[in-house]
Design a protein around this motif. Structure first.
Motif, PDB file in Angstrom:
ATOM      1  N   LEU A 183       0.849  -1.185   0.000  1.00  0.00           N
ATOM      2  CA  LEU A 183       0.000   0.000   0.000  1.00  0.00           C
ATOM      3  C   LEU A 183       0.885   1.235   0.000  1.00  0.00           C
ATOM      4  O   LEU A 183       1.957   1.250   0.591  1.00  0.00           O
ATOM      5  CB  LEU A 183      -0.892   0.009   1.242  1.00  0.00           C
ATOM      6  CG  LEU A 183      -2.004  -1.030   1.307  1.00  0.00           C
ATOM      7  CD1 LEU A 183      -2.612  -1.043   2.697  1.00  0.00           C
ATOM      8  CD2 LEU A 183      -3.066  -0.750   0.260  1.00  0.00           C
ATOM      9  N   MET A 184       0.454   2.283  -0.661  1.00  0.00           N
ATOM     10  CA  MET A 184       1.179   3.555  -0.719  1.00  0.00           C
ATOM     11  C   MET A 184       2.579   3.383  -1.332  1.00  0.00           C
ATOM     12  O   MET A 184       3.485   4.146  -1.045  1.00  0.00           O
ATOM     13  CB  MET A 184       1.291   4.212   0.665  1.00  0.00           C
ATOM     14  CG  MET A 184       0.003   4.209   1.460  1.00  0.00           C
ATOM     15  SD  MET A 184      -1.379   4.967   0.574  1.00  0.00           S
ATOM     16  CE  MET A 184      -2.766   4.216   1.429  1.00  0.00           C
ATOM     17  N   HIS A 185       2.717   2.392  -2.183  1.00  0.00           N
ATOM     18  CA  HIS A 185       3.965   2.148  -2.910  1.00  0.00           C
ATOM     19  C   HIS A 185       3.778   2.510  -4.381  1.00  0.00           C
ATOM     20  O   HIS A 185       2.664   2.438  -4.913  1.00  0.00           O
ATOM     21  CB  HIS A 185       4.369   0.671  -2.853  1.00  0.00           C
ATOM     22  CG  HIS A 185       4.956   0.226  -1.555  1.00  0.00           C
ATOM     23  ND1 HIS A 185       4.286   0.304  -0.358  1.00  0.00           N
ATOM     24  CD2 HIS A 185       6.168  -0.327  -1.275  1.00  0.00           C
ATOM     25  CE1 HIS A 185       5.049  -0.187   0.609  1.00  0.00           C
ATOM     26  NE2 HIS A 185       6.195  -0.574   0.085  1.00  0.00           N
ATOM     27  N   LEU A 186       4.884   2.855  -5.027  1.00  0.00           N
ATOM     28  CA  LEU A 186       4.882   3.024  -6.473  1.00  0.00           C
ATOM     29  C   LEU A 186       5.273   1.711  -7.147  1.00  0.00           C
ATOM     30  O   LEU A 186       5.795   0.794  -6.513  1.00  0.00           O
ATOM     31  CB  LEU A 186       5.862   4.120  -6.880  1.00  0.00           C
ATOM     32  CG  LEU A 186       5.605   5.527  -6.332  1.00  0.00           C
ATOM     33  CD1 LEU A 186       6.585   6.511  -6.943  1.00  0.00           C
ATOM     34  CD2 LEU A 186       4.171   5.984  -6.581  1.00  0.00           C
ATOM     35  N   MET A 187       5.006   1.629  -8.441  1.00  0.00           N
ATOM     36  CA  MET A 187       5.455   0.481  -9.210  1.00  0.00           C
ATOM     37  C   MET A 187       6.974   0.379  -9.151  1.00  0.00           C
ATOM     38  O   MET A 187       7.686   1.393  -9.150  1.00  0.00           O
ATOM     39  CB  MET A 187       5.029   0.613 -10.672  1.00  0.00           C
ATOM     40  CG  MET A 187       3.545   0.453 -10.908  1.00  0.00           C
ATOM     41  SD  MET A 187       3.109   0.562 -12.666  1.00  0.00           S
ATOM     42  CE  MET A 187       3.231   2.339 -12.946  1.00  0.00           C
ATOM     43  N   SER A 188       7.485  -0.831  -9.137  1.00  0.00           N
ATOM     44  CA  SER A 188       8.925  -1.046  -9.203  1.00  0.00           C
ATOM     45  C   SER A 188       9.406  -0.790 -10.626  1.00  0.00           C
ATOM     46  O   SER A 188       8.614  -0.702 -11.577  1.00  0.00           O
ATOM     47  CB  SER A 188       9.261  -2.481  -8.803  1.00  0.00           C
ATOM     48  OG  SER A 188       8.788  -3.388  -9.795  1.00  0.00           O
ATOM     49  N   VAL A 189      10.707  -0.704 -10.778  1.00  0.00           N
ATOM     50  CA  VAL A 189      11.297  -0.506 -12.107  1.00  0.00           C
ATOM     51  C   VAL A 189      10.893  -1.651 -13.034  1.00  0.00           C
ATOM     52  O   VAL A 189      10.561  -1.433 -14.214  1.00  0.00           O
ATOM     53  CB  VAL A 189      12.829  -0.394 -11.992  1.00  0.00           C
ATOM     54  CG1 VAL A 189      13.480  -0.428 -13.373  1.00  0.00           C
ATOM     55  CG2 VAL A 189      13.216   0.892 -11.256  1.00  0.00           C
ATOM     56  N   ASP A 190      10.907  -2.886 -12.529  1.00  0.00           N
ATOM     57  CA  ASP A 190      10.524  -4.034 -13.361  1.00  0.00           C
ATOM     58  C   ASP A 190       9.061  -3.958 -13.776  1.00  0.00           C
ATOM     59  O   ASP A 190       8.716  -4.284 -14.924  1.00  0.00           O
ATOM     60  CB  ASP A 190      10.785  -5.340 -12.608  1.00  0.00           C
ATOM     61  CG  ASP A 190      12.264  -5.660 -12.485  1.00  0.00           C
ATOM     62  OD1 ASP A 190      13.060  -5.072 -13.233  1.00  0.00           O
ATOM     63  OD2 ASP A 190      12.618  -6.501 -11.630  1.00  0.00           O
ATOM     64  N   GLU A 191       8.198  -3.535 -12.866  1.00  0.00           N
ATOM     65  CA  GLU A 191       6.775  -3.426 -13.199  1.00  0.00           C
ATOM     66  C   GLU A 191       6.540  -2.338 -14.236  1.00  0.00           C
ATOM     67  O   GLU A 191       5.733  -2.513 -15.172  1.00  0.00           O
ATOM     68  CB  GLU A 191       5.971  -3.151 -11.928  1.00  0.00           C
ATOM     69  CG  GLU A 191       5.885  -4.369 -11.019  1.00  0.00           C
ATOM     70  CD  GLU A 191       5.446  -4.048  -9.598  1.00  0.00           C
ATOM     71  OE1 GLU A 191       5.007  -4.970  -8.898  1.00  0.00           O
ATOM     72  OE2 GLU A 191       5.549  -2.863  -9.185  1.00  0.00           O
ATOM     73  N   VAL A 192       7.252  -1.228 -14.102  1.00  0.00           N
ATOM     74  CA  VAL A 192       7.141  -0.164 -15.105  1.00  0.00           C
ATOM     75  C   VAL A 192       7.598  -0.682 -16.466  1.00  0.00           C
ATOM     76  O   VAL A 192       6.966  -0.412 -17.493  1.00  0.00           O
ATOM     77  CB  VAL A 192       7.963   1.074 -14.685  1.00  0.00           C
ATOM     78  CG1 VAL A 192       7.965   2.111 -15.798  1.00  0.00           C
ATOM     79  CG2 VAL A 192       7.411   1.681 -13.398  1.00  0.00           C
ATOM     80  N   GLY A 193       8.686  -1.442 -16.465  1.00  0.00           N
ATOM     81  CA  GLY A 193       9.167  -2.019 -17.722  1.00  0.00           C
ATOM     82  C   GLY A 193       8.144  -2.933 -18.368  1.00  0.00           C
ATOM     83  O   GLY A 193       7.959  -2.920 -19.592  1.00  0.00           O
ATOM     84  N   ASP A 194       7.462  -3.734 -17.542  1.00  0.00           N
ATOM     85  CA  ASP A 194       6.443  -4.656 -18.067  1.00  0.00           C
ATOM     86  C   ASP A 194       5.334  -3.909 -18.792  1.00  0.00           C
ATOM     87  O   ASP A 194       4.956  -4.278 -19.914  1.00  0.00           O
ATOM     88  CB  ASP A 194       5.823  -5.464 -16.921  1.00  0.00           C
ATOM     89  CG  ASP A 194       6.752  -6.539 -16.390  1.00  0.00           C
ATOM     90  OD1 ASP A 194       7.763  -6.838 -17.056  1.00  0.00           O
ATOM     91  OD2 ASP A 194       6.467  -7.076 -15.298  1.00  0.00           O
ATOM     92  N   ILE A 195       4.804  -2.871 -18.173  1.00  0.00           N
ATOM     93  CA  ILE A 195       3.671  -2.178 -18.797  1.00  0.00           C
ATOM     94  C   ILE A 195       4.126  -1.336 -19.983  1.00  0.00           C
ATOM     95  O   ILE A 195       3.391  -1.181 -20.960  1.00  0.00           O
ATOM     96  CB  ILE A 195       2.887  -1.330 -17.783  1.00  0.00           C
ATOM     97  CG1 ILE A 195       3.744  -0.227 -17.175  1.00  0.00           C
ATOM     98  CG2 ILE A 195       2.292  -2.218 -16.690  1.00  0.00           C
ATOM     99  CD1 ILE A 195       2.963   0.739 -16.292  1.00  0.00           C
ATOM    100  N   ALA A 196       5.353  -0.816 -19.906  1.00  0.00           N
ATOM    101  CA  ALA A 196       5.868  -0.023 -21.031  1.00  0.00           C
ATOM    102  C   ALA A 196       6.039  -0.900 -22.270  1.00  0.00           C
ATOM    103  O   ALA A 196       5.730  -0.475 -23.391  1.00  0.00           O
ATOM    104  CB  ALA A 196       7.192   0.625 -20.658  1.00  0.00           C
TER     105      ALA A 196
END
Length: 346
Positions: free
Chosen positions: A203-216
């Motif tokens: 909760l109250m966390h941002l996406m990790s770098v890996d998660e951002v990479g996945d959606i990008a």
């Protein structure tokens, strides 16, 4: 009004065709966060109902970059809409992104990158959430003596203290992040709040770098929101914020990061020239409106959808019948601070 066909006529009007509705969202509630902050979080069910309406009524949901090019060229298709999400909360990855995939809709995430790299709860909103979730606390706060004695038994007082607590953590820019997290731990102990559960649930966390990479890689557009979710009043610091943010986003996505959203809606006249020198092509605000071809591309209005927006009001904004409603925003930008205020990190 709807039965009289006003919404339908507005949606087909020339005025509406020449304009782009940029919808703004923040968090999609993973549990019941919308009960704590209905202006920040929206339920998954309500968000999906908005998409169903837009799709059923033939709105053209365009990627932001393409939509802005059409806006400038005067070639927008009828009822054009773009979706934007601020900050990059992990609930986008877990909830919003799967919903968008089901409906075959793209979106732009304005990502603030500092806490994306850290996998830690964001201090300001976490402190505010802890206060809201501590309805039995009464007494002085030793951790933060400036707050004196507080009584959280009543919802109105609890909401006010929650807001002030979050603002206190967020506005403190001279304190190093480790010290903020130490204070967060101490505050949780005093309130009797289980901070480990917030971490476990992210909760109250941002996406990790890996998660951002996945959606990008799957077509979600990742754009600028400053590295530390902050708009300094010094050009050198603004440059640092944008370049550090851009460097990290482009390393993840391998695509240009040239669109910006003002953190907390904060902007001031000098900032626009500084952004232009940094090759920022567009910037969205938290001011309500539909973007017109004549708007400064660095001052684009949006409509911030949230839990307190009725379906009737949402439809009015979408169709362009919004002139029957007062222009309002879920956010009131904080006042400008001192230009001499030093900055550490979030």
């Amino acid at each position: 009004m709807k039965t009289a066909g006003v919404f339908g006529r507005s949606g087909r009007s020339r005025w509406r065709k020449d304009r782009l509705l940029i919808l703004g969202y923040h968090g999609i509630a993973q549990y019941d966060e919308q009960q704590w902050d209905p202006a920040l979080f929206i339920s998954a069910e309500l968000f999906e109902s908005r998409l169903r309406f837009l799709k059923a009524k033939g709105f053209n949901i365009l990627p932001l970059d393409a939509a802005l090019r059409h806006l400038r060229a005067g070639t927008l298709p009828e009822r054009s809409v773009s979706l934007t999400f601020d900050d990059g909360y992990v609930d986008f990855y877990r909830i919003a992104y799967p919903i968008l995939k089901i409906h075959k809709v793209s979106a732009t995430v304005y990502l603030t990158t500092y806490y994306s790299e850290k996998n830690l709860p964001i201090p300001g909103i976490t402190a505010a959430y802890m206060v809201w979730m501590s309805p039995h606390f009464v007494g002085p706060l030793k951790t933060l003596p400036a707050f004196g004695s507080i009584d959280l038994r009543h919802a109105t007082a609890r909401r006010q203290v929650s807001r002030l607590m979050g603002q206190s953590f967020t506005d403190e820019r001279t304190m190093a992040p480790p010290r903020k997290h130490e204070l967060l731990e101490a505050l949780a102990d005093e309130l009797g709040f289980d901070l480990s559960e917030v971490r476990a649930r992210r909760l109250m966390h941002l996406m990790s770098v890996d998660e951002v990479g996945d959606i990008a890689r799957d077509g979600i557009d990742i754009q600028l929101h400053s590295h530390r979710h902050w708009v300094p009043e010094d050009e050198h610091l603004v440059r640092r914020e944008i370049l550090e943010n851009r460097e990290r986003i482009e390393a993840i996505t391998q695509r240009p990061a040239v669109h910006f959203c003002y953190p907390s809606g904060v902007h001031y006249p000098e900032l626009l020239d500084w952004l232009r020198r940094l090759n920022v092509e567009s910037a969205t605000t938290c001011e309500s409106g539909l973007a017109a071809p004549t708007d400064d591309p660095l001052m684009l209005p949006r409509f911030l959808d949230h839990s307190r927006v009725s379906q009737t009001e949402f439809e009015a904004w979408a169709t362009g019948a919004l002139r029957a409603f007062p222009h309002r925003s879920a956010y009131t930008p904080p006042p400008r601070g001192s230009k001499s205020q030093p900055a550490a990190t979030p």
